[in-house]
Structures are given as structure tokens and as C-alpha cells.
Scaffold this motif. Structure first.
Motif, mmCIF file in Angstrom:
data_model
loop_
_atom_site.group_PDB
_atom_site.id
_atom_site.type_symbol
_atom_site.label_atom_id
_atom_site.label_comp_id
_atom_site.label_asym_id
_atom_site.label_seq_id
_atom_site.Cartn_x
_atom_site.Cartn_y
_atom_site.Cartn_z
ATOM 1 N N PHE A 87 0.794 -1.075 0.324
ATOM 2 C CA PHE A 87 0.045 -0.009 -0.117
ATOM 3 C C PHE A 87 0.846 1.199 -0.186
ATOM 4 O O PHE A 87 1.862 1.413 0.582
ATOM 5 C CB PHE A 87 -0.967 -0.012 1.143
ATOM 6 C CG PHE A 87 -0.404 0.315 2.615
ATOM 7 C CD1 PHE A 87 -0.188 1.544 2.776
ATOM 8 C CD2 PHE A 87 -0.142 -0.575 3.525
ATOM 9 C CE1 PHE A 87 0.502 1.963 4.142
ATOM 10 C CE2 PHE A 87 0.518 -0.531 4.649
ATOM 11 C CZ PHE A 87 0.826 0.879 4.737
ATOM 12 N N SER A 88 0.186 2.295 -0.351
ATOM 13 C CA SER A 88 1.018 3.468 -0.091
ATOM 14 C C SER A 88 -0.481 4.538 -0.036
ATOM 15 O O SER A 88 -1.370 4.200 -0.767
ATOM 16 C CB SER A 88 1.680 4.118 -1.247
ATOM 17 O OG SER A 88 1.076 4.185 -2.549
ATOM 18 N N ILE B 71 7.463 -2.964 3.287
ATOM 19 C CA ILE B 71 8.587 -3.302 2.466
ATOM 20 C C ILE B 71 8.499 -2.441 1.124
ATOM 21 O O ILE B 71 8.627 -3.281 0.091
ATOM 22 C CB ILE B 71 8.661 -4.798 2.183
ATOM 23 C CG1 ILE B 71 7.371 -5.457 1.925
ATOM 24 C CG2 ILE B 71 8.995 -5.806 3.457
ATOM 25 C CD1 ILE B 71 7.274 -7.001 1.467
ATOM 26 N N ARG B 72 7.627 -1.545 1.116
ATOM 27 C CA ARG B 72 7.362 -0.611 0.100
ATOM 28 C C ARG B 72 7.061 -1.281 -1.280
ATOM 29 O O ARG B 72 7.954 -1.256 -2.161
ATOM 30 C CB ARG B 72 8.732 0.270 0.061
ATOM 31 C CG ARG B 72 8.276 1.624 -0.242
ATOM 32 C CD ARG B 72 9.409 2.620 -0.250
ATOM 33 N NE ARG B 72 10.488 2.199 -1.331
ATOM 34 C CZ ARG B 72 10.455 2.426 -2.623
ATOM 35 N NH1 ARG B 72 9.208 3.098 -2.975
ATOM 36 N NH2 ARG B 72 11.331 2.194 -3.675
ATOM 37 N N LEU B 73 5.886 -1.812 -1.238
ATOM 38 C CA LEU B 73 5.558 -2.487 -2.581
ATOM 39 C C LEU B 73 4.761 -1.451 -3.249
ATOM 40 O O LEU B 73 4.245 -2.326 -4.635
ATOM 41 C CB LEU B 73 4.631 -3.770 -2.086
ATOM 42 C CG LEU B 73 5.489 -4.795 -1.487
ATOM 43 C CD1 LEU B 73 4.529 -6.071 -0.904
ATOM 44 C CD2 LEU B 73 6.596 -5.717 -2.223
ATOM 45 N N ARG B 74 4.297 -0.539 -3.040
ATOM 46 C CA ARG B 74 3.625 0.515 -3.848
ATOM 47 C C ARG B 74 4.369 1.959 -3.897
ATOM 48 O O ARG B 74 5.154 2.023 -2.856
ATOM 49 C CB ARG B 74 2.229 0.758 -3.254
ATOM 50 C CG ARG B 74 1.323 -0.680 -3.709
ATOM 51 C CD ARG B 74 0.912 -0.551 -5.252
ATOM 52 N NE ARG B 74 0.531 -1.779 -5.560
ATOM 53 C CZ ARG B 74 -0.605 -2.681 -5.493
ATOM 54 N NH1 ARG B 74 -1.569 -1.718 -5.296
ATOM 55 N NH2 ARG B 74 -0.928 -3.752 -5.939
ATOM 56 N N PRO B 75 4.303 2.430 -5.177
ATOM 57 C CA PRO B 75 5.140 3.724 -5.041
ATOM 58 C C PRO B 75 4.822 4.912 -4.385
ATOM 59 O O PRO B 75 3.546 4.967 -4.228
ATOM 60 C CB PRO B 75 5.195 3.923 -6.849
ATOM 61 C CG PRO B 75 3.679 3.547 -6.885
ATOM 62 C CD PRO B 75 3.521 2.308 -6.314
ATOM 63 N N LEU B 76 5.761 5.677 -3.926
ATOM 64 C CA LEU B 76 5.263 7.071 -3.362
ATOM 65 C C LEU B 76 6.594 7.938 -3.494
ATOM 66 O O LEU B 76 7.690 7.555 -3.136
ATOM 67 C CB LEU B 76 4.872 6.828 -1.978
ATOM 68 C CG LEU B 76 4.112 7.929 -1.151
ATOM 69 C CD1 LEU B 76 2.834 7.840 -1.558
ATOM 70 C CD2 LEU B 76 4.177 7.854 0.314
ATOM 71 N N VAL B 77 6.225 8.896 -3.960
ATOM 72 C CA VAL B 77 7.137 10.064 -4.369
ATOM 73 C C VAL B 77 6.630 11.250 -3.710
ATOM 74 O O VAL B 77 5.665 11.696 -3.750
ATOM 75 C CB VAL B 77 7.390 10.488 -5.823
ATOM 76 C CG1 VAL B 77 8.651 11.311 -5.979
ATOM 77 C CG2 VAL B 77 7.468 9.054 -6.754
#
Lengths: 390, 503
Positions: free
Chosen positions: A296-297, A313-319
Motif C-alpha cells: 500500500f501507499s 517493504i514498500r511494494l507500492r510507489p510513493l514520491v
């Protein structure tokens, strides 16, 4: 019926676009830029849901709760209004202004109510808890009615369609906010249902979310113990309620909330110095059922904060990026570059690391920012909507 | 009186293979095999055979086959071998039918009627060989919320948590008393629990002094007989467990036949050598829930509020209401032991007919505690019929914090579930006190086998979790969306709180 339109899965499997922009000094801008940002990420959604949350849009009555409600029919509306009158003085009400728009079909009745809570003898329960209870009651008990926005000086606008179409349908260019969040949905298994679009909201909290929360089953059951009924049949709802529970009701800080939603590994906790270790261990022991497991993000916002977070474990992008007047959190970097050539630095936060933008203490959300602030050379209005028109 | 019983098993010996070495005669405590060296002949008295397969396993030339006796009474759907034999036994002895291990009836095993989920496309499965996968579990009461103070801008935990047991894997070894099983079996369990970072349970037979060194991994039980309960025993434990009931024999107390009460056991249990150790059916100081609360708090008081107190009950019809009362009585952990839970000795009729499958009790209890908003206040552990890692995963998804394994642990030590534990003649050296037999179980080997088993299950649990796209066990706990029923009716689905496969 609204709720019957939903498949039984009770859970969203979606890949989505999320975007948030906030002016720390409280400068307000209309809905045009975020609509363009969402249109820029069009391929991340599939037309089955789009929506926006806007903060600072009702400056004429910032202390009234504003409920945005969708109805199947006027019977549901009348029943809901009876409910509302029991706990609130209805200061103003009427349909939410919309315009016909290609790509937005069969909207439900959309109404909004400006509400002042009646004083009560019931000393056990605070005003906000009462509002939550009324929202839950209407959403559970009134067939064909659904409260999708219930904060002060903010509102959620959402429905079935691409986000840019939904934005135009709701005439968002007529609202000015210092904090906007937007969402485009790409659900793989739920039929289009207006209530199922993002953002999800309770009181001032709203959540836009990209991902699938594999722990939904237990997150939901845990929240049910605290009186939250998950009526929306999607995992994002649990994020909104979990935020409300942890930050508002239980008074934890954003950092602790992030450590509940996306906790450090035990092996990391074991290596922390004692005080920190005890805190993190206790957070996992006590709130393990609120760990949001799976990709999720999210962008979580309230009237003073915009918070970005990804799973551990940062499986979705977020900038994340910051411009002169606005800070941005987005699924992709492109839309912030598209909107704002003052964005100087962008970065990708670690999994589980909360990014928090806050309204400055002294900020009074009054100033209106002319759209030109973002780009001087070409007026935004002249550049079209960014939709794939060709 | 001539016995009308006929042998349950046939022992077949391949005479071309048999080398008359006498291993089978020495291995069988039931004295099935007799070697006549002068005649170069081994005779097997099948009527004594219990089917434990010790002789088959140890025969160096693999000359033996033991199989169910094809001799059967006339075909009859009602009057099967089992009922006839039970009646003959009772007609010949006038006694209560005794048995060991768990119920062997074909009641529905709900673990086998539930299947698990896995991620496809929309969320990635996680590969536990390459990425972290967390099984650590804490048992004990949790508060409804935490108070965190800001001290110089830094968050500091203000709430003091109740004592917790830290489990590296959500699997513990069930209560099996010293007496029911041998010292070597107890030591194997204790050492394995210590090596695995989990806990074993003493059962109601006290704790042998030599095993005090494993106290950090020991849950000491206090049962209605109070055998072996004294200050040191309470002090050395990591947690205490009040045994109200046992899945194999709900409503009655523990039984240890006097044959098994040897010197060491009489010392540990603080009872005379050779006497039957029969625990009273109820605790005679607990006739109601408030009495239970008194014992819970007495134990907490006696141990300076430093140890979680668990209460174990058999899964029965109204377990949900009882469990709610137990939580409100101050228990930190509630243990549910289902109808398939094992025992060293129980009346057959009770073992096979009293209690309910633990899956249903677990679902009902977890639901009830959540409905009452008190699920946080105690951890939930299930026991009774956990046979493999998938059962563990399903139990946790239904709502358990952890499981106890008893039979599975004994099987790892060599048990073949012949159900004759009450005879004290266990050929595998487990459920016996005969020094000739107990020395067959080497604690070094026993501990290794148990550690291997639980490690293997842990790997499998991690694989299943990863497949679901989950990397911490707490996201599985109570997550019933990860389960689907197969071949279950509406009512069963409703009780289990799961949907049917395909939905």
C-alpha cells in the motif's frame, strides 16, 4: 441499492493513482491543478472510481460539520434527515452542485448538510464520537443512504468515473482549498459503486490509498471491537477508521501510527535502545491487529496535516516533492513536475517511514493563490485538461 | 473365564528373513513375541499386540508385518468389532473402558474442510527465503490502548504492559505430565522448547527438579489434584496454567494409574509411591467463576504479578460464555482443548463422546470476546488435534494467538498412536516409567526430533504466509478472509465465520 451493488469480497483489489498537495502557509488553490495531476496518471486508473478531498473549502462556516451524503432515492434522504435532525441542527442543506459530464453516469442523489451538534445531556461521549456514531448509524441502518464526508471546512467528492471527469462533474474548479488529495481507481473486482471510490473519510480525516491490504480481515475485526462498522466493503475504509482510532481517540502521534501501520521488523526493534525498543514492542503487541500488511501507499490528511506512508517493504510507489508554495505526495513524479516548475527536490521515502507536511501554526487558510503561481509561462486554463482527447 | 476377545492385529513373520535375533522379543513390552532358541522358532501371540509397530521398526531384517486382523464378526453396520470387543471386555472385567490419546471417531475435522488463500497479481506474494517473515508472538493481556508521553519531543511509553510470553513460533508443547510420560520425554520437550524459543507445559504432574533449569521455557500447570504444586514450582515457571478441563475428558479429572507412580514421580507429585493419582473432577475451591478469579489472583499474587496466568478449559457447548467469564476473571491466556485432544488415560466413553471440535469452539470464543470488546484482554491458545503446519495456520486465521501440540510432539518422539498409554508399557519409551523402556528415548535425540519438527512447520507457515502476501503472523491472526469452507453447510460456515469456497 447502494450497498448491494458491491460484490461479496468486501475488499478492494486495486492499483491506483494517488496525489496530494498542500500549502503549509495555507494558500488556497482551486480544483483545476489536482484534476490535471490526476489526468496525467490516467493509466493508473480504469474509470471505475475517482475522487478528491479538499480542505478549507467552506470558509464561510468552518465550525459546522458538513456531511456529504449519497442517496438511492428521496425515501432514503428523508429517513437520513430524520436521523440527522435528532442529533444536529441542520443549518443549511441542498444538493451538491454538479454538471453533466461525459464519463459520469447514473449518479446517486448527492446532498450536503451543514450541521451543528445539539447540546446533549449525554456526558459519556464527546461531540466527535457522537458524529462518528451518527455516521455509522446512517451507513448501517438507512438502506440506500451513505455519508461519505463528515468533516468541518472540508469535503470529499467522489464517484464512478475517471478522476478528471469526477472532478468536472463536481465543479471542483469552483472550490478553493489549501490541501487537496485525489485518487484514481483501478479495481479489479468490485463493480463500480459510488461509495466505494476514494477518498474515505471520517470527521476531518480522509484517506486515499493505493494497494491491497492483505490483513483487511483482521484490521476490520479489530476496529469492530471499537465500534467502527466497516460498511464500505473496501480495505481503505479500515485505514480511515484506524487513523481516527489511533490519532483522535487514543491520542497517539503520527510516528506511532506509522509504527503501527508499517512497523519495523522485530529484528530491528530488538536492536533499538531500551526506551524506543519498549515503545515499538508494545505498539506491535497491542496494535498488531492494525498492522496494514500487503502493498500500500496512502495519503492521510486532516485539516492541519498531510501524511504519506507506504507499507514496510514498500511494494507500492510513493514520491514526495516540495515546490515554492506547495508540498506534494504522489504515486508518480510526473504530475508534480507537470503542475509546478518550482518543485526543486523530490525523494522516495523508506517503507514504513511517514512523511508529514503540516500547516504552519500561524497559517490562516485564507489567501487564494492564483493558478499562475505554478507556471508562469502558460496559463493553466489554456492548456486543456490533460485528458487523452486526441 | 474364557476371553471372547479376538486379536485386533495379525503379526506376520517372513521366516526366510527372520534371523531369530530376538530383537522383537526384547522390544515388545506387551510380550507378543517369544523366542524359542532350542527350536529355532519365534512365536507371536497376536492377542497381546497393540499395533505400536516397535518390532516392525526395529527388526533388522524387516521380517515383520503387523496389519489389522481380517477376522471380523458377521457384517453389521451397528454391531461393529469395536462395540463387540468393548462389551466382551466389560463383561469379562466389570470395569470402565480405558483408553489413551485423543478421540479416534470420525467426527468432522474442520481443518480439512477449510482451504487457504494466496495472492495473485494484485498483491505480490512474498518469498520467505529472500525476505523477512515474522512469526514472533506474544501471549498475555493487552491493554485497549497505549499511552505515549512526549518527553523533550521524544515519544516515551507510559503504559506498563501485563507480563507477556514471547514465542519465536506460535507453537507450544501441550500439557503432558511427568508420570503420564517418562522423564526423558519431559526433558526432550523442555530442551526443544528452550532451543526453539517457545514453551512446554508440565501438565499436572509437577516438575522434576532436574528440569528447573528450563524454567524460562516452562508453563507450570495447577490442576484440581494440585500434584507437585509448591512455592518453588510456581516460582520457576515462565507462566502458570490453571487446568479446569481437558479436551480428552471434559468434566473429569486427570488419571495416572498407580503402576506409573514410581519413586521419582511420587517425589515430584508429592504422593505415595504406587497410588493412583486421580485428580478430582472439579477444583474443590472453584465452584463458580468468582472462585476461579480468586485462584487466578492468588497465583498472580504468589508470583509478584510477574507471570501470565492461563486458564485451560475443554471445548464444550457453551465455551464462548465460559471463556468470556474466564477473561473477566483475570486470565491472561485462555486455552481451548478440543475433543480430539490427547490424554494418557481416559474413560473411552468420555474421550469419544464428550466435548466439541476445537475449530468450532475457537471460532465461537473469538467472536464472543470480540463482540464483548475484550478480545485484547487475553490471548487465545488452541489445543487438541493440530496435526500439521496448515492446521496451525488455519487455527491462527480463525482467531488463535498460538497453538499447543501434544500428540504431534509425541509422534515426533516415536509415538505411533496405539492408544495404550494407560498401560504404562509404551514400547517407544514415552508413556511409561519402566526404566527398561524409558531409556529407549534419548533426550538428545528426542529434543532434536522435536526441534526439527517445529522448524519444519515454521518454514511451512512462512511459505503459506508469504503466499498470502503477509509478512507478519499478526496479520493472519483472526483474519478469516484468508479461509474458505469446502463442503460445509450454512450453519457451519456461520459459526466458523467464513465463506464457502467460490465466494
Amino acid at each position: 441499492m447502494l450497498r448491494e451493488a458491491v460484490l461479496r469480497d468486501e475488499k478492494d483489489f486495486s492499483a491506483c493513482s494517488i496525489f496530494g498537495m498542500m500549502s503549509p502557509s495555507g494558500k488556497r488553490v482551486n480544483g483545476e491543478p489536482i484534476i490535471r495531476a490526476m489526468a496525467n496518471m490516467r493509466e493508473r486508473s480504469n474509470g471505475l472510481g475517482g475522487g478528491f478531498a479538499a480542505y478549507g473549502i467552506y470558509p464561510q462556516c468552518p465550525d459546522l460539520y458538513c456531511f456529504h451524503v449519497m442517496f438511492d432515492d428521496h425515501v432514503a434522504r428523508k429517513q437520513t434527515e430524520e436521523h440527522l435532525r435528532r442529533d444536529f441542527e441542520v443549518c443549511d442543506s441542498g444538493p451538491i452542485p454538479t454538471r453533466p459530464c461525459d464519463g459520469v453516469e447514473n449518479p446517486p442523489l448527492l446532498w450536503r448538510y451543514f450541521l451543528l451538534p445539539r447540546s446533549t445531556d449525554d456526558c459519556d461521549i464527546g461531540e466527535e464520537d457522537r458524529v462518528v456514531r451518527v455516521v455509522m448509524e446512517i451507513n448501517v441502518k438507512v438502506d440506500g443512504a451513505f455519508v461519505f464526508s463528515s468533516g468541518k471546512d472540508m469535503g470529499v467528492f467522489k464517484g464512478v468515473g475517471f478522476p478528471e471527469d469526477i472532478g468536472r462533474f463536481f465543479r471542483l474548479e469552483e472550490y478553493e482549498a489549501y490541501l487537496w488529495t485525489g485518487h484514481g481507481r483501478f479495481p479489479t473486482n468490485t463493480q463500480g459503486w459510488w461509495g466505494g471510490a476514494h477518498p474515505f473519510n471520517i470527521l476531518d480525516w480522509s484517506v486515499v490509498h493505493n494497494g491491497e491490504i492483505s490483513s483487511y480481515g483482521i484490521n476490520r475485526r479489530f476496529l469492530e471491537m471499537y465500534g467502527y462498522s466497516c460498511t464500505l466493503h473496501t480495505d481503505t475504509e479500515v485505514v480511515a477508521y484506524a487513523v481516527d482510532l489511533l490519532l483522535r481517540r487514543q491520542g497517539l502521534g503520527v510516528e506511532e501510527m506509522a509504527a503501527v501501520f508499517a512497523p519495523p521488523l522485530w529484528s530491528e526493534i530488538d536492536r533499538m535502545e531500551e526506551g524506543k525498543r519498549k515503545l515499538h514492542a508494545a505498539l506491535r503487541q497491542v496494535y498488531g491487529s492494525l498492522l496494514l500488511n500487503g502493498p500500500f501507499s496512502v495519503i492521510i490528511s486532516n485539516r492541519r496535516q498531510m501524511i504519506g506512508l507506504t507499507d514496510r517493504i514498500r511494494l507500492r510507489p510513493l514520491v514526495v516533492g516540495s515546490g515554492r508554495d506547495f508540498d506534494y505526495i504522489s504515486s508518480e513524479e510526473a504530475p508534480m513536475r507537470l503542475l509546478d516548475d518550482t518543485v526543486s527536490e523530490t525523494w522516495i521515502p523508506w517503507g514504513g517511514e511517514a512523511v508529514v507536511f503540516e500547516l504552519k501554526e500561524e497559517a490562516v487558510p485564507e489567501l487564494t493563490v492564483p493558478i499562475e503561481v505554478f507556471r508562469s509561462e502558460v496559463p493553466l486554463a489554456a492548456r486543456g485538461t490533460g485528458r487523452a482527447e486526441g | 473365564m474364557i476371553s471372547y476377545l479376538w486379536p485386533r492385529f495379525l503379526v506376520e513373520r517372513d521366516l526366510r528373513r527372520c534371523i531369530r535375533c530376538g530383537v522383537c522379543t526384547r522390544q515388545c513390552a506387551f510380550e507378543v513375541h517369544h523366542l524359542y532358541e532350542e527350536e529355532d522358532w519365534v512365536y507371536s501371540d497376536e492377542s497381546a499386540c497393540v499395533g505400536c509397530l516397535r518390532c516392525v521398526t526395529l527388526c533388522p531384517t524387516k521380517a515383520l508385518v503387523v496389519r489389522p486382523n481380517p477376522t471380523q464378526p458377521p457384517p453389521n453396520a451397528n454391531w461393529t468389532t469395536e462395540y463387540l470387543q468393548n462389551i466382551y471386555k466389560q463383561a469379562e472385567t466389570g470395569g470402565v473402558l480405558l483408553t489413551g490419546m485423543g478421540c479416534d471417531k470420525g467426527y468432522p475435522v474442520y481443518w480439512d474442510r477449510m482451504v487457504l488463500d494466496a495472492s495473485q497479481v494484485s498483491n505480490p506474494s512474498i518469498d520467505p527465503l529472500r525476505e523477512p517473515m515474522e512469526l514472533r508472538t506474544y501471549l498475555g493481556a493487552k491493554p485497549d490502548s497505549l499511552e505515549v508521553e512526549r518527553v523533550e519531543g521524544r515519544p516515551v511509553l507510559h503504559t506498563k504492559l501485563a507480563p507477556q510470553l514471547e514465542l519465536a513460533v506460535p507453537i507450544m508443547f501441550s500439557a503432558i505430565s511427568y508420570g503420564a510420560i517418562s522423564y526423558n520425554a519431559c526433558e526432550s520437550l523442555a530442551r526443544a522448547a528452550a532451543e526453539l524459543g517457545t514453551f512446554y507445559n508440565t501438565g499436572e504432574g509437577g516438575l522434576h527438579r532436574n528440569l528447573y533449569r528450563y524454567g524460562k521455557n516452562t508453563i507450570c500447570q495447577v490442576a484440581s489434584g494440585r500434584f507437585g504444586v509448591h512455592a518453588d514450582y510456581l516460582e520457576v515457571a515462565a507462566a502458570l496454567e490453571i487446568k479446569i478441563g481437558q479436551g480428552a475428558k471434559p468434566g473429569i479429572g486427570g488419571h495416572l494409574p498407580g503402576e506409573k507412580v514410581t519413586g521419582e514421580i511420587s517425589r515430584t507429585r508429592m504422593i505415595p509411591r504406587g497410588t493412583d493419582a486421580l485428580s478430582p473432577a472439579p477444583h474443590h475451591d472453584i465452584y463458580s467463576i468468582e472462585d476461579l478469579a480468586q485462584l487466578v489472583y492468588a497465583l498472580k499474587e504468589a508470583t509478584d504479578w510477574e507471570k501470565p496466568v492461563s486458564v485451560k478449559i475443554a471445548a464444550v457447548h457453551n465455551s464462548a460464555a465460559i471463556a468470556s467469564g474466564i477473561v473477566r476473571a483475570g486470565a491472561d491466556i485462555v486455552v481451548l482443548d478440543g475433543i480430539r485432544g490427547g490424554t494418557g488415560a481416559a474413560p473411552t466413553m468420555i474421550r469419544d463422546n464428550v466435548g466439541i471440535p476445537v475449530e468450532l469452539a475457537l471460532a465461537a470464543v473469538d467472536d464472543r470476546l470480540r463482540r464483548e470488546g475484550i478480545r485484547n484482554r487475553a490471548s487465545l491458545v488452541v489445543a487438541g488435534g493440530i496435526r500439521c503446519s496448515a492446521d496451525v495456520v488455519k487455527a491462527i486465521a480463525l482467531g488463535a494467538d498460538a497453538v499447543y501440540i501434544g500428540t504431534a510432539a509425541l509422534v515426533a518422539l516415536g509415538c505411533h498412536v496405539c492408544q495404550r498409554c494407560y498401560t504404562g508399557k509404551c514400547n517407544w519409551g514415552i508413556a511409561t516409567q519402566d526404566p527398561r523402556l524409558t531409556r529407549r528415548l534419548n533426550p538428545d535425540v528426542g529434543a532434536r526430533r522435536l526441534v526439527n519438527l517445529v522448524r519444519a512447520w515454521s518454514h511451512e507457515i512462512m511459505e503459506m504466509l508469504g503466499g498470502m502476501g503477509i509478512n507478519a503472523i499478526e496479520s493472519l491472526r483472526g483474519n478469516r478472509l484468508k479461509l474458505r469452507g469446502v463442503g460445509l453447510n450454512q450453519e457451519e460456515l456461520e459459526i466458523l465465520g467464513i465463506r464457502h469456497a467460490g465466494r
